[in-house]
Motif scaffolding. Sequence first.
Motif, mmCIF file in Angstrom:
data_model
loop_
_atom_site.group_PDB
_atom_site.id
_atom_site.type_symbol
_atom_site.label_atom_id
_atom_site.label_comp_id
_atom_site.label_asym_id
_atom_site.label_seq_id
_atom_site.Cartn_x
_atom_site.Cartn_y
_atom_site.Cartn_z
ATOM 1 N N GLY A 1 -1.426 -6.321 -2.032
ATOM 2 C CA GLY A 1 -1.951 -6.270 -0.679
ATOM 3 C C GLY A 1 -1.406 -5.221 0.256
ATOM 4 O O GLY A 1 -1.593 -5.333 1.464
ATOM 5 N N TYR A 2 -0.756 -4.192 -0.238
ATOM 6 C CA TYR A 2 -0.214 -3.150 0.648
ATOM 7 C C TYR A 2 -1.320 -2.204 1.117
ATOM 8 O O TYR A 2 -2.315 -1.980 0.427
ATOM 9 C CB TYR A 2 0.871 -2.355 -0.062
ATOM 10 N N SER B 1 4.640 -9.394 -2.293
ATOM 11 C CA SER B 1 3.315 -9.656 -1.746
ATOM 12 C C SER B 1 3.311 -9.340 -0.262
ATOM 13 O O SER B 1 4.174 -9.806 0.485
ATOM 14 C CB SER B 1 2.935 -11.129 -1.969
ATOM 15 N N CYS B 2 2.337 -8.525 0.163
ATOM 16 C CA CYS B 2 2.241 -8.130 1.569
ATOM 17 C C CYS B 2 1.119 -8.927 2.224
ATOM 18 O O CYS B 2 -0.058 -8.583 2.091
ATOM 19 C CB CYS B 2 1.966 -6.630 1.678
ATOM 20 N N THR B 3 1.463 -9.994 2.932
ATOM 21 C CA THR B 3 0.464 -10.823 3.590
ATOM 22 C C THR B 3 0.154 -10.347 5.000
ATOM 23 O O THR B 3 -0.824 -10.751 5.604
ATOM 24 C CB THR B 3 0.935 -12.288 3.648
ATOM 25 N N ASP B 4 1.000 -9.510 5.553
ATOM 26 C CA ASP B 4 0.724 -8.840 6.829
ATOM 27 C C ASP B 4 1.508 -7.530 6.843
ATOM 28 O O ASP B 4 2.231 -7.210 5.906
ATOM 29 C CB ASP B 4 1.102 -9.721 8.032
ATOM 30 N N PHE C 1 10.279 -12.737 -6.928
ATOM 31 C CA PHE C 1 8.982 -12.559 -6.261
ATOM 32 C C PHE C 1 9.178 -12.907 -4.785
ATOM 33 O O PHE C 1 9.513 -14.040 -4.449
ATOM 34 C CB PHE C 1 7.947 -13.480 -6.910
ATOM 35 N N VAL C 2 8.999 -11.925 -3.906
ATOM 36 C CA VAL C 2 9.281 -12.123 -2.480
ATOM 37 C C VAL C 2 8.089 -11.698 -1.638
ATOM 38 O O VAL C 2 7.174 -11.004 -2.099
ATOM 39 C CB VAL C 2 10.527 -11.312 -2.047
ATOM 40 N N LEU C 3 8.104 -12.122 -0.379
ATOM 41 C CA LEU C 3 7.106 -11.697 0.593
ATOM 42 C C LEU C 3 7.602 -10.458 1.329
ATOM 43 O O LEU C 3 8.785 -10.360 1.670
ATOM 44 C CB LEU C 3 6.822 -12.818 1.594
#
Length: 510
Positions: free
Chosen positions: A345-346, A315-318, A289-291
């Motif tokens: 979050g994409y 996970s796309c935080t930005d 699990f990566v950012l």
Amino acid sequence: MLLYNEEQQHKNIMPQRGSPETLKHLSIVSMATHMDSVWAADYIHNYLDQYHFMYIIGPFDALPSHLIQELIEFLVQKRQLGRRHLHLMIHQHLESLHLGKCSSCMTDAVIKLVQIRCKKLKKLDLSRCNRLTSYAMSIALSYLPKLVYLNLYSTNCTDEVLGTIGAICVQLRDLNICKTHVTDKGIVSLCGGGNGIHGCKKLLSLDVSFNPRVTINGVKHALRQLPNLRQLLHNDVCDALVVLHEEAFKEGKTTTPYQLRSGTVNDFVVPVSFLEIVDLVCPNLEYIFVLNENLEGDVLQHISRLARLRNLSVSCTDSVVPFSEGLMSLLASVGRGLETLTLYGYDDIDVIAIGQSCPNLKTLTLESCHGFKLEHPQTVIPTALFGNLKSLRLGVEVISNTLEPTLPNSLKIVLEGGRQIENIEITNVEGFTDELFRQVLNQNSFQKLREFALIDCNNITGSSMFELLEGKNDLQRLVMLNCKEVMRRDYDQMMKVVASEHFQLDITWT
């Protein structure tokens, strides 16, 4: 209104109709129903609370482990299980015993029966049996050297119990001590390497998560002493691997690759320091699990070398690294081996690119998505994509519903190609309409479909759901939550159809 002609009746139209219960199930029901009046009557009336027996030749001695387990679980389900029943069902021939579901009946006296009688036991589940004292557990386990599976989740397991396990249960392959009272001292006793205890060197899976007194030092000791570990669950696993790698480097040694298959626990994001050496320390990693912002440069190259990667969560935080760059480059390298892909979050997801890069994908989860795009959709045959997909979960941010012209077509491509799909959950997709669903049904009848859930989808009506019920599928669960165009009268009519046709189908509507 559902209409069935004679020809359809002979084709065994799905959803599946109810069928008679098996003889085995009826026998379990009969035994449970007459447990106190027949099977346990003599013991209850003449011996219970009057004598203490080490062994009892009772009515269940001839039943194998799996039937004893089914009987226990059925009694638990009916809230009828008592300690008097366990006195009779715990017998000397058992090889497997899962008592987590009857924790209220588990006392030190009952575990002593397991200790005395079950010499052949290989699998024992005591999860949530927090009425058992650590002393009673420790004594009982000292009599069970053949155990290969042990679940002590949320029990009073202590370092002393782990000391007993490390000394006696040396055949153990799988141990769960999540949410217990153990410390680093107990991990040393369990794994060996101190006090002359051999330890459980054959362990393949060890869960020590949510144990605040187990520190990174305990995790490092487990990694050093248990060379066969495939799964080690603790939030400090990645940091421990980084420290061990650095220590080896300072000593001028090459890091020996570990056999771990998972690099995270409970959706704990993997740190960059670990990603920079991931292919060196854990080349056999299957889940990570990566950012999104880490998917560039050397980190991307290291992850791309994981030849056995099967489950990827990002996970796309930005939006520093867009989908089309970092993630697409990674999918091009590891996508053919992926079976599970989860994206959070994409805002620029291209489902065609996912389908082309991940032909063997079985589970696709797109949560909190902001946007979709389709590159050259006219050159793609939708039914050629997602042919192995079995589960789809799509959740869209509410604010994006009216701003996403490509979302309906993206969803259509996935659904038309997913001919093996069994589970579908769609949330907040205003573009999922009756017309779109009918177009999908013309291409894909969903013959393998078992569960279908719509949540906050306000442009789908009851008529589409009736078409699904009329189809040849294996539907067993239908959920419609907060779908404004699916009315109460639709739900009532569906329930009438289920009753009249004897469908094995559970319908939820609000």
